[in-house]
Design a protein around this motif. Structure first.
Motif: not given
Ligand SMILES: [Zn+2]
Length: 348
Positions: A125-127, A163-167, A250-252, A292-296
């Motif tokens: 959701g964060h975007h 703490f997602d990779l993206h802002h 977790f994409d960070c 939120e994210g995380g793709y690995n």
């Molecule tokens: Zn992300």
């Protein structure tokens, strides 16, 4: 109930599909669920189904035209909003339940006595901005969690950590003008979606209540942890949040196909301890995490497992963990301090 993490999940989150070969795929929540069901974690969690968000609740953070657009797009079947963001006939339903999961999570926290909730949801959701779905996101789950907390539980000081990779551009925009939400984000920069430089600090009553940490690609654990220890923690201790909400991306982490902040499971454990310490001091230990994210897929599931184990663990393993930040991180810290401390917003 500090001995179990409430996990909010529904099969609908497996049905939303933004298209073949899309990194934000149903397997993401499937691998996390499988990991949570292994014997080391199963005793630490309790799974609950989400409620569905009401239209008027979603309109706290979004325009009616965006709401109707997502609804009618899904009614037609497969749809594409931009190059990254799309869905199918289940996407509107999944998005409403992803928002509703926040409501259920807060009920478990405020009415059932849970300290920790993990909303295992898709779409992320964060975007998502007030009038715009983007970056794999349809409605902004974490922003709506803040509205639920404010409107149903009267919470006036909420800390959102992303703490997602993206802002988290959408979340930032939602609360840029207010001091009722303190938004703290670490992210790779310059990178998608383009926002999140250190000088974006809020406006009006919200000035000083948005804190952005634009990290360099390849930053690794030390730079990442440094800002949680030396920026988030002192500021949070002054803000004294009544609730912590976390955009858990977790994409960070190491080897993510979408970026390279290269944070390890240990890094996730350390920031989780810091969040737990802030929560313990100011908000009766209450934290709601939303995926939120995380793709690995491996790091996504191990990162989630680490977070949940760290929340439940009695022992604080990393409270005084020493880091060696890079010269880039030290210079960035100095610039943020110039902006936030010398202007009298926070003592850092
Ligand atoms: Zn992300």
């Amino acid at each position: 109930m500090g001995n179990k993490v409430a996990v909010i999940f529904d099969e609908i989150f497996l049905k939303h599909d933004p298209g073949s070969f899309h990194p934000e795929r149903p397997e993401r929540v499937k691998v996390i669920l499988e990991r949570l069901n292994k014997e080391d974690l199963r005793p630490l969690i309790q799974i609950f189904p989400p409620e569905k968000a009401e239209k008027e609740e979603i309109l706290w953070n979004h325009t009616e035209s965006l709401y109707n657009f997502i609804k009618t797009s899904a009614e037609k079947g497969t749809f594409q909003i931009d190059a990254d963001t799309g869905g199918n006939e289940y996407s509107f339903e999944a998005a409403c339940y992803a928002v509703g999961a926040q409501k259920t999570g807060l009920k478990l926290i405020f009415e059932e006595g849970f300290d920790y909730v993990f909303a295992l949801v898709r779409p992320p959701g964060h975007h998502a901005e007030r009038d715009r779905a983007m970056g794999f996101c349809l409605f902004n789950n974490i922003a709506l969690a803040a509205y639920y907390a404010r409107n149903y539980y009267g919470i006036k000081r909420i800390l959102i950590v992303d703490f997602d990779l993206h802002h988290g551009n959408g979340t930032q925009k939602s609360f840029y003008h207010t001091d009722e939400v303190l938004f703290f984000s670490t992210h790779q920069y310059p990178y998608y979606p383009g926002t999140g430089n250190y000088d974006e600090i809020g406006t009006g009553y919200g000035r000083g209540y948005t804190i952005n940490v634009p990290l360099k690609h390849g930053c690794g654990d030390d730079d990442f942890i440094f800002f949680y220890q030396n920026l988030l923690k002192p500021i949070a201790f002054q803000y004294k949040p009544q609730l912590i909400l976390v955009s858990a991306g977790f994409d960070c982490m190491l080897d993510d196909p979408l970026g390279d902040l290269e944070v390890s499971c240990k890094g996730i454990a350390i920031i989780t301890e810091i969040l737990r310490e802030i929560a313990y001091n100011f908000c009766n230990g209450k934290i709601l995490f939303s995926l939120e994210g995380g793709y690995n897929l491996k790091n996504l599931s191990e990162g989630t497992a680490t977070l949940i184990k760290t929340l439940i663990e009695e022992k604080k393993r990393f409270l005084h963990y020493e880091v060696s930040p890079s010269s880039y991180a030290l210079e960035l810290f100095r610039k943020i301090k110039d902006l936030l401390a010398f202007k009298g917003f926070w003592e850092i």
